[in-house]
Design an enzyme around this catalytic site. Sequence first.
Site, PDB file in Angstrom:
ATOM      1  N   LEU A  78       0.892  -1.185  -0.056  1.00 15.50           N
ATOM      2  CA  LEU A  78      -0.040   0.004   0.009  1.00 15.50           C
ATOM      3  C   LEU A  78       0.742   1.218  -0.164  1.00 15.50           C
ATOM      4  CD1 LEU A  78      -2.015  -1.767   2.699  1.00 15.50           C
ATOM      5  CD2 LEU A  78      -3.101  -1.111   0.302  1.00 15.50           C
ATOM      6  N   ASN A 107      -3.305   4.197   4.675  1.00 13.19           N
ATOM      7  CA  ASN A 107      -3.805   3.189   3.980  1.00 13.19           C
ATOM      8  C   ASN A 107      -3.632   1.792   4.803  1.00 13.19           C
ATOM      9  OD1 ASN A 107      -2.196   5.084   1.698  1.00 13.19           O
ATOM     10  ND2 ASN A 107      -4.548   4.543   1.171  1.00 13.19           N
ATOM     11  N   THR A 112       6.011   0.579   2.320  1.00 17.94           N
ATOM     12  CA  THR A 112       7.042   1.454   3.118  1.00 17.94           C
ATOM     13  C   THR A 112       6.527   2.245   3.921  1.00 17.94           C
ATOM     14  OG1 THR A 112       8.694   1.054   1.338  1.00 17.94           O
ATOM     15  CG2 THR A 112       9.171   2.844   2.806  1.00 17.94           C
ATOM     16  N   LYS A 131      14.990  -0.510   5.212  1.00 19.50           N
ATOM     17  CA  LYS A 131      14.669   0.427   3.979  1.00 19.50           C
ATOM     18  C   LYS A 131      14.962   1.848   3.964  1.00 19.50           C
ATOM     19  CE  LYS A 131      12.335   1.201   0.068  1.00 19.50           C
ATOM     20  NZ  LYS A 131      10.878   1.106  -0.155  1.00 19.50           N
TER      21      LYS A 131
END
Lengths: 328, 328, 328, 328
Positions: free
Chosen positions: B95, B100, B126, B201
């Site tokens: 998403l 979200n 992410t 990340k």
Amino acid sequence: MAAALRGFRYLVGRCNKHDFAYVSTRCLASKTQVGFVGLGNMGNPMAKNLLKHGYPVIATDVFPESCKEVQELGAQIVDNPAEVADKADRIITMLPSCPNVMDVYTGPNGILKKVKKGSLLIDSSTIDPAVSKEMASAAEKLGAVFMDAPVSGGVGAATSGKLTFMVGGAEEEFNAAKELLSCMGANVIYCGQVGTGQAAKICNNMLLAIGMIGTSETMNLGIRLGLDPKLLAKILNMSSGRCWSSDTYNPVPGVMEGVPSGNNYQGGFGTQLMTKDLGLAQDTATTTRTPVPLGSLAHQIYRMMCARGYANKDFSSVFQFLREEESQ
Amino acid sequence: MAAALRGFRYLVGRCNKHDFAYVSTRCLASKTQVGFVGLGNMGNPMAKNLLKHGYPVIATDVFPESCKEVQELGAQIVDNPAEVADKADRIITMLPSCPNVMDVYTGPNGILKKVKKGSLLIDSSTIDPAVSKEMASAAEKLGAVFMDAPVSGGVGAATSGKLTFMVGGAEEEFNAAKELLSCMGANVIYCGQVGTGQAAKICNNMLLAIGMIGTSETMNLGIRLGLDPKLLAKILNMSSGRCWSSDTYNPVPGVMEGVPSGNNYQGGFGTQLMTKDLGLAQDTATTTRTPVPLGSLAHQIYRMMCARGYANKDFSSVFQFLREEESQ
Amino acid sequence: MAAALRGFRYLVGRCNKHDFAYVSTRCLASKTQVGFVGLGNMGNPMAKNLLKHGYPVIATDVFPESCKEVQELGAQIVDNPAEVADKADRIITMLPSCPNVMDVYTGPNGILKKVKKGSLLIDSSTIDPAVSKEMASAAEKLGAVFMDAPVSGGVGAATSGKLTFMVGGAEEEFNAAKELLSCMGANVIYCGQVGTGQAAKICNNMLLAIGMIGTSETMNLGIRLGLDPKLLAKILNMSSGRCWSSDTYNPVPGVMEGVPSGNNYQGGFGTQLMTKDLGLAQDTATTTRTPVPLGSLAHQIYRMMCARGYANKDFSSVFQFLREEESQ
Amino acid sequence: MAAALRGFRYLVGRCNKHDFAYVSTRCLASKTQVGFVGLGNMGNPMAKNLLKHGYPVIATDVFPESCKEVQELGAQIVDNPAEVADKADRIITMLPSCPNVMDVYTGPNGILKKVKKGSLLIDSSTIDPAVSKEMASAAEKLGAVFMDAPVSGGVGAATSGKLTFMVGGAEEEFNAAKELLSCMGANVIYCGQVGTGQAAKICNNMLLAIGMIGTSETMNLGIRLGLDPKLLAKILNMSSGRCWSSDTYNPVPGVMEGVPSGNNYQGGFGTQLMTKDLGLAQDTATTTRTPVPLGSLAHQIYRMMCARGYANKDFSSVFQFLREEESQ
């Protein structure tokens, strides 16, 4: 890495095509006297390597005691740069900063007072490329050739003859310069017209500083977010965050062996020296009206570190500077 | 690089020792239904790769038209995430941002409304690691397992099944996650507790942004100082300035082939997406009280670029943003 | 300054036109009970000022010992915010950060559990305006009015009743809020819809931090260039460099009397608190996609100061942080 | 403000005590010839004001057409600076940058070629204080006095004789300088030894740039958070965020009348000129090893603006630069 090395060979190869056009007798008269001005931490081992390769060396330094070691190894010591120029038509200079270079070349006892026509003058100091250009222009008026050839690699590389030289100046003189520089370095790279050796050095070190601070704050953030530092380094090094500071010179103690972060940031490349190079990068950026936002902030961060007692620690100690104080 | 890959294999290997302790029937029941929520640019090719590997897929998306393609390939489409959870005990979500994710998991028709005990919920969005932790904690209360598994690699890597997944969550569940993620990615890396996948990340992308802006301003400075861009890139890549942005994704048109800088900065990783990730990095740095001076400035520079019309160009277009306008 | 004060009177005056439309009995019932939640360094003197003005106060705090002083002065102490709401229809809250505010309003013993229809809830904490909006929306569903009213001025101003309140919320409720806030502050400014009080506070403090660091580095530079600090301050204050940090709160010891720089940076506004406010500014900038390059760097510099032991010094100690260490 | 003005009078007053010791006949010979070198946008109205005050002017400029206007008003035009020095013992120079100043003083047709002993040389250019010191030292060797006296205020102030001069040099010569400078300016401030005039100017403009960018990003953030720009400006100006850029030269269109932001950023102080001054600030900071993190970033932001087409707009257009493009 292999590709990069190929690239390097190509660069050197490119210069060979000019060999045939090379007419100076200087280069052919191999193993004639070589002048050396500036016998500091870097200049000393460099001059020794010239001696080792069989070159008679005529040297000088403002501090007489700096001359002892090379004198014992056979170098002839003279009083000042002008006298060096009187006796040698190939001279290498290795000095701390712009004013020293201007004095050694254009001062009252400077090289240019007695330089011979056709002499080759190679300056390995790291200085403002604008000063290199000035010196080259002054030398040219007297029929001499000036090249800038700053080095990458520290005292260790100078001692073992493994420096990298980035050379700017007339391409047809590159081989003559390379003959000498190869005695002191593993890589001799032709960069373009006078000043581009400095430009390449300055650009590399600016990006290095950015990468080092970036790696330090990233590692610090990751650790605070719960990542193991070795694991984070591995992930970065497999990914697009990879850089020399993350994969070769990691600033976090314990991630890597044989780097200053594992030795309380002793040795390596001092914060003060990095700050000086970032000052040069800033100067050239200002002169050429180039925006360098991260380079500029990197400069300021290293400047703050100097003000806070980190001047003599390796530049990777920025990790320590950014990390929360242990006493808190 | 070889060392890095070894490191990677080690990481994966480390997890295998837990296999014997793994008792869930979920994992053994291979090729049972897999849920998928979020069929956007990334989710669509990811879901297709699950289908290709023989997994029955139950999917949903807020935009019905996004579901057509995977439906034609055999996926069953349901109305909302709760229904997905009703039918599948392994669910992957992909998403755009935190709200979200919160809606899809904890909203009125969210996964947690009908999640079964023992379900494995893998979120590849992410987002802020703090939100991942919240979702994990909410799932745990219902007896389900939540893992964060954000990806590196764009639509191309998603299509070819070559994504890298950075996975956070209970180590004993990693193999079950890896079974599914391996269908969609080439690398599946275990990072630690919940949220560390996001952390890895975010850290990587922050350092990437710093390296890209740093490379851009360095290349620009070098060019203005008279260096040939290809030569400068070669010198940097042989030296300590080397980074992924200089040696793999150079931002200067003409230096490298097959990268967005050679294609007017089309394709690649959009400035807007990079700006979003830098916003997450900033948020986590603020929450953890970590100084990130260059990461923060990188964020602001990309923010300015978004304000000046670069939102949809590749993030290497920062070279263009910093370069003097051609009309001047 | 006169113009600014006129501006201020205008603002307050603007609100009076709504008086006639004001129908709530709350406001007319002057000197009825007022609730107060949060009796810390700021809340304590604020509650005392309400008592001094003749308002019966019903108060609570998570730390019972914080309640003693106001209890001795006549305040009634209850167990939790819900009980405050049970007994008072006008409540002021003064809390350290977002999670506290959320807990005090929407937690299990929160104000909203027992709030009466028509109640006026004024939050003087400095928090993210998005949280203020959330609280307002939750209160509105129960028929209550929530306003944000963060203060400028420290413990001294709180004690002497000279705070400035920046108020966000329904304009027709502003006079009711002003009636109470005027007991504790010299200025009560209406800023607009809910959240704009926070916005004004955050914006002011961001610009303050920028001005303070800017003044510090400018003074430091001038001194190193040979200027007398008092003279430099005078020149700046006559010129376009003038700002509050240069003319009212100069960070250089000896330039001005009665400011923290003259007292080894004791007292005043702590670096840690400024860092918190800059974190809020950064959060709102990220959420609204606004570039704040200097605000962001100011945040990072204060963050570095916290990491280097300056957390509890006045925020003007950035002058000391930037100055060369004396031992060097 | 009153305090600041008192401070200013004090400064001027301080110098009077030296009157009795002042023996040069230069000063007594009032209304004798004054030399003027550099008749550009600023120099032209300045020379006219000298003429208006009854001083005979001997002038020169590299562009002969620049001399016409003052010639028509009675000035005598000569070929070069040396000839000016031959005819006048009080000379004012107003030049764009360091190389011009060096050429006009020490070049082959420079002032110092024919300067008379006891001459007073006043340079109103904005340049590096190190160059001012060099010129002063060269003049001193010839028995002449050099003072730096850069101005604040633009073409308007130059025309109306309302410039502010910041003067560096021997204190006993200040009154002689002030006699002339008062014809062209409303404020003449003694700053200290040679170079401190430049230092004061550079420091002021660095803090000005920081304040302007800070005000711009703060106003932009406030507006996006829902605040009315006029109201926000009023609140800042009553509070600790107040600065010259917020209360006198607000960068947001519509907040204030009679400033460039109300006129599409035409007129005022060009971004390019500000960038030049920030470059000087950066140079002096680098030379004196002073950290100037915000000044440095301000420099880079104005540099980026020059690269993006803002060079000739007023420096308050940074508000426009940071704001989202309207087309988006």
